[in-house]
Write a protein that holds these residues in place. Structure first.
Motif, PDB file in Angstrom:
ATOM      1  N   UNK A   1     -28.605  60.108 -14.587  1.00  0.00           N
ATOM      2  CA  UNK A   1     -28.998  59.351 -13.574  1.00  0.00           C
ATOM      3  C   UNK A   1     -28.573  58.193 -13.164  1.00  0.00           C
ATOM      4  N   UNK A   2     -28.148  57.931 -11.772  1.00  0.00           N
ATOM      5  CA  UNK A   2     -27.654  56.553 -11.552  1.00  0.00           C
ATOM      6  C   UNK A   2     -28.925  55.391 -11.848  1.00  0.00           C
ATOM      7  N   UNK A   3     -28.578  54.227 -12.246  1.00  0.00           N
ATOM      8  CA  UNK A   3     -29.455  53.213 -12.016  1.00  0.00           C
ATOM      9  C   UNK A   3     -29.573  52.729 -10.651  1.00  0.00           C
ATOM     10  N   UNK A   4     -31.032  52.391 -10.417  1.00  0.00           N
ATOM     11  CA  UNK A   4     -31.074  51.795  -8.940  1.00  0.00           C
ATOM     12  C   UNK A   4     -30.400  50.386  -8.851  1.00  0.00           C
ATOM     13  N   UNK A   5     -29.608  50.304  -7.819  1.00  0.00           N
ATOM     14  CA  UNK A   5     -28.870  49.123  -7.480  1.00  0.00           C
ATOM     15  C   UNK A   5     -29.766  47.705  -7.412  1.00  0.00           C
ATOM     16  N   UNK A   6     -29.138  46.741  -8.060  1.00  0.00           N
ATOM     17  CA  UNK A   6     -30.000  45.365  -8.095  1.00  0.00           C
ATOM     18  C   UNK A   6     -30.003  44.752  -6.640  1.00  0.00           C
ATOM     19  N   UNK A   7     -31.220  44.274  -6.548  1.00  0.00           N
ATOM     20  CA  UNK A   7     -30.900  43.724  -4.981  1.00  0.00           C
ATOM     21  C   UNK A   7     -31.484  41.858  -5.370  1.00  0.00           C
ATOM     22  N   UNK A   8     -30.990  41.254  -6.117  1.00  0.00           N
ATOM     23  CA  UNK A   8     -31.221  39.975  -6.471  1.00  0.00           C
ATOM     24  C   UNK A   8     -30.290  38.997  -6.052  1.00  0.00           C
ATOM     25  N   UNK A   9     -29.150  39.335  -5.472  1.00  0.00           N
ATOM     26  CA  UNK A   9     -28.061  38.322  -5.014  1.00  0.00           C
ATOM     27  C   UNK A   9     -28.594  37.733  -3.799  1.00  0.00           C
ATOM     28  N   UNK A  10     -29.142  38.542  -2.746  1.00  0.00           N
ATOM     29  CA  UNK A  10     -29.312  37.924  -1.488  1.00  0.00           C
ATOM     30  C   UNK A  10     -30.610  36.967  -1.735  1.00  0.00           C
ATOM     31  N   UNK A  11     -31.510  37.259  -2.927  1.00  0.00           N
ATOM     32  CA  UNK A  11     -32.736  36.513  -3.165  1.00  0.00           C
ATOM     33  C   UNK A  11     -32.005  35.057  -3.694  1.00  0.00           C
ATOM     34  N   UNK A  12     -31.047  35.020  -4.498  1.00  0.00           N
ATOM     35  CA  UNK A  12     -30.404  33.756  -4.907  1.00  0.00           C
ATOM     36  C   UNK A  12     -29.933  32.934  -3.926  1.00  0.00           C
ATOM     37  N   UNK A  13     -29.352  33.685  -2.732  1.00  0.00           N
ATOM     38  CA  UNK A  13     -28.637  32.978  -1.620  1.00  0.00           C
ATOM     39  C   UNK A  13     -29.767  32.216  -1.104  1.00  0.00           C
ATOM     40  N   UNK A  14     -30.668  33.223  -0.801  1.00  0.00           N
ATOM     41  CA  UNK A  14     -31.997  32.548   0.173  1.00  0.00           C
ATOM     42  C   UNK A  14     -32.297  31.347  -0.619  1.00  0.00           C
ATOM     43  N   UNK A  15     -32.764  31.443  -1.813  1.00  0.00           N
ATOM     44  CA  UNK A  15     -33.117  30.397  -2.538  1.00  0.00           C
ATOM     45  C   UNK A  15     -32.328  28.895  -2.375  1.00  0.00           C
ATOM     46  N   UNK A  16     -30.924  29.412  -2.496  1.00  0.00           N
ATOM     47  CA  UNK A  16     -30.018  28.206  -2.277  1.00  0.00           C
ATOM     48  C   UNK A  16     -30.128  27.509  -0.975  1.00  0.00           C
ATOM     49  N   UNK A  48     -27.231  20.070  -5.304  1.00  0.00           N
ATOM     50  CA  UNK A  48     -27.927  21.139  -6.257  1.00  0.00           C
ATOM     51  C   UNK A  48     -27.902  22.643  -5.935  1.00  0.00           C
ATOM     52  N   UNK A  49     -28.078  22.515  -4.248  1.00  0.00           N
ATOM     53  CA  UNK A  49     -27.665  24.028  -3.818  1.00  0.00           C
ATOM     54  C   UNK A  49     -26.441  24.771  -3.967  1.00  0.00           C
ATOM     55  N   UNK A  50     -25.519  23.867  -3.810  1.00  0.00           N
ATOM     56  CA  UNK A  50     -24.050  24.205  -3.766  1.00  0.00           C
ATOM     57  C   UNK A  50     -23.790  24.636  -5.058  1.00  0.00           C
ATOM     58  N   UNK A  51     -24.019  23.735  -6.194  1.00  0.00           N
ATOM     59  CA  UNK A  51     -23.929  24.170  -7.554  1.00  0.00           C
ATOM     60  C   UNK A  51     -24.612  25.303  -7.952  1.00  0.00           C
ATOM     61  N   UNK A  52     -25.634  25.822  -7.392  1.00  0.00           N
ATOM     62  CA  UNK A  52     -26.506  26.782  -7.532  1.00  0.00           C
ATOM     63  C   UNK A  52     -25.760  28.039  -7.099  1.00  0.00           C
ATOM     64  N   UNK A  53     -25.139  27.930  -5.943  1.00  0.00           N
ATOM     65  CA  UNK A  53     -24.346  28.822  -5.230  1.00  0.00           C
ATOM     66  C   UNK A  53     -23.117  29.098  -6.011  1.00  0.00           C
ATOM     67  N   UNK A  54     -22.171  28.137  -6.382  1.00  0.00           N
ATOM     68  CA  UNK A  54     -21.235  28.355  -7.277  1.00  0.00           C
ATOM     69  C   UNK A  54     -21.554  29.116  -8.326  1.00  0.00           C
ATOM     70  N   UNK A  55     -22.656  28.797  -8.917  1.00  0.00           N
ATOM     71  CA  UNK A  55     -22.974  29.341 -10.250  1.00  0.00           C
ATOM     72  C   UNK A  55     -23.213  31.123  -9.989  1.00  0.00           C
ATOM     73  N   UNK A  56     -23.900  31.484  -8.931  1.00  0.00           N
ATOM     74  CA  UNK A  56     -24.201  32.664  -8.554  1.00  0.00           C
ATOM     75  C   UNK A  56     -23.037  33.773  -8.235  1.00  0.00           C
ATOM     76  N   UNK A  57     -22.065  32.803  -7.599  1.00  0.00           N
ATOM     77  CA  UNK A  57     -20.668  33.417  -7.111  1.00  0.00           C
ATOM     78  C   UNK A  57     -19.466  33.667  -8.071  1.00  0.00           C
TER      79      UNK A  57
END
Ligand SMILES: Nc1ncnc2c1ncn2[C@@H]1O[C@H](COP(=O)(O)OP(=O)(O)OP(=O)(O)O)[C@@H](O)[C@H]1O
Ligand SMILES: [Mg+2]
Length: 485
Positions: A1-16, A48-57
């Motif tokens: 069975x396929x694993x459910x897709x993660x949905x954390x990327x948009x959370x990280x972007x929202x956080x930034x 800080x948020x730009x660094x966080x975004x770079x780290x996320x992407x």
């Protein structure tokens, strides 16, 4: 069975976004700050948020790098992304895709190797074949032309591939050209003359097979060209040898038979009975050998198409009576009743010597293959244009399956009843040739255990003038060698 897709990327972007815009605003609301200090906090949050975004992407960059390497041919490349977000999902999917593509490519490579090896094998087989092989498509264009076909025709593969076969290769039956529409048919099998590139003529056997449409090979017919010239040469050598050997044997044997005959006649009363018996046996064996050699010479002539017969109006009864009287002694020795029922016979068209040979063979066979105490009867009957002679016996008969082979060369029935009878199986073959050359027919009827009946026909000489002329013409044509049949 396929694993459910993660949905954390948009959370990280929202956080930034929250961190860079909302945090300085909230600070400004609740803590009274001087503008320069407020600006400083805003800049700090944005950095800080730009660094966080770079780290996320960051995994995106790795994915792009991996995709480029894979496109460049590195099939072993795998994405190692453990970001815990959607990028990790994309990385896993990328690895799966790369796995599948690599396996498919490996499979394709193996399949290609197998195909190449099979093609090489087929080419090797086609090259080593002695027969020429030509394959054509549905438009009768040449698709395959093996080495033997090249040697037979004189054309190279490049000269003929893709060209219509009728334009390049020419086959003839007698004077008429045989075209592909005739020979590209199921079960076509015929001897033909092949005219090669430089006009060289070769006698071949041309065979064709139709290819099943389902194979999607674009092949419609495969032709096989079997060179007959070597076989014909060997056959000719065999015929020459038999002819030479038979002739060499014939002369001394004629002397032996002659001397033995004289010795027997002159010394009948002078030598002891035992010696006379031995002499008689030697005489009979020499005569049998003489018949065999004569038969071999006759067969040789038939096969060279040099066996000629005269065709004249003859009195048949004297010929018939003489053969019967010559063989009466042989019949008496076996206690076989030999009867001839014929009188007032009309004249027939025949060769008196050859027809006596036919009669001798048929009556001798009837005596040979009938047990002592049996009967052999010769009768004649007339149909409107022919005289039919029938030789019936009360012998062992002939098995049903053997009847159709009786008139072929060297055929002998091998059942128990006939064991012990010496013979070469040439008599009926020669008889058939003679009768057919005289425009007659010959056939056998028999039932095992109930005797046999051999019949043949000869044209009656009491025909109309036209028929007579036709026969004279035929006889002369045969004699002169201008007519072979
Ligand atoms: N009247 C007959 N009854 C039974 N079998 C016969 C008779 N005539 C011919 N045959 C069979 O047919 C075969 C072929 O006959 P054919 O005359 O051609 O050859 P052959 O008699 O064996 O030898 P030869 O060449 O010396 O005549 C014989 O061997 C025999 O088996
Ligand atoms: Mg015989």
């Amino acid at each position: 069975m396929d694993k459910p897709a993660k949905k954390t990327l948009h959370l990280k972007i929202a956080l930034a976004i929250i961190f860079s815009a909302l945090l300085p605003a909230a600070l400004g609301l609740f803590i009274p700050l001087t503008p320069p200090f407020y600006i400083l906090i805003g800049i700090g949050c944005s950095i800080l948020s730009i660094t966080f975004l770079f780290w996320t992407l960051k995994p995106l960059g790795q994915l792009i790098k991996n995709t480029r390497e894979f496109a460049g041919g590195s099939l072993n490349i795998r994405a190692d992304i453990r970001s815990g977000d959607e990028f990790e999902d994309v990385g896993t999917a990328f690895n799966l895709m790369v796995d599948k593509i690599s396996k498919t490519l490996q499979q394709l490579e193996t399949d290609r190797d197998v195909t190449v090896s099979e093609k090489n094998k087929l080419n090797e087989i086609l090259t080593t074949l002695i027969d020429g092989i030509i394959a054509v498509d549905f438009n009768k264009n040449i698709l395959l032309f093996n080495k033997s076909a090249q040697e037979l025709t004189g054309f190279s593969e490049t000269e003929v591939l893709g060209k219509p076969i009728d334009q390049v290769i020419h086959f003839f039956a007698d004077q008429d050209e045989i075209l592909s529409k005739t020979y590209c048919k199921e079960n076509f099998n015929q001897t033909a003359k092949l005219i090669g590139k430089s006009g060289k003529q070769t006698r071949i056997n041309l065979m064709s097979t139709q290819v099943d449409d389902q194979t999607q090979s674009h092949l419609s017919s495969v032709l096989m060209l079997h060179d007959l010239s070597r076989e014909e040469e060997l056959e000719q050598m065999k015929l020459d040898f038999v002819s030479m050997a038979s002739h060499e044997l014939k002369t001394p044997l004629t002397s032996i038979v002659g001397y033995l005959s004289v010795a027997l006649n002159e010394n009948k009363d002078k030598i002891p009975a035992e010696s006379l018996q031995l002499l008689q046996k030697a005489f009979t064996s020499a005569q049998q050998l003489q018949t065999l050699i004569q038969n071999l010479l006759n067969v040789n002539k038939i096969e060279r198409d040099k066996f000629t017969v005269s065709n004249e109006s003859v009195d048949y009864l004297p010929i018939l009576s003489k053969v019967v009287e010559d063989l009466r002694n042989q019949a008496n020795q076996k206690n076989i009743v030999l009867t001839l029922k014929a009188d007032n016979l009309q004249k027939v068209f025949a060769d008196p010597i050859r027809i006596a040979e036919v009669l001798t063979n048929l009556v001798a066979n009837a005596i040979n293959y009938t047990n002592p105490g049996g009967k052999v009867e010769i009768t004649t009957s007339v149909s409107p244009t022919e005289l039919i002679t029938t030789i019936s016996d009360t012998g062992a008969g002939i098995p049903k399956e053997a009847i159709s082979h009786l008139f072929t060369k060297f055929f002998r029935v091998s059942n128990l009843e006939q064991k012990g009878n010496k013979g070469t199986g040439l008599g009926l073959y020669i008889s058939k040739s003679i009768v057919e050359k005289l425009r007659g027919k010959i056939w056998a009827e028999s039932e095992e255990g109930h005797g046999s009946k051999f019949s043949f026909t000869l044209p009656l000489a009491t025909q109309t003038a036209g028929f007579l002329d036709r026969n004279k013409f035929t006889a002369q044509a045969i004699q002169s060698g201008s007519l072979n049949y």
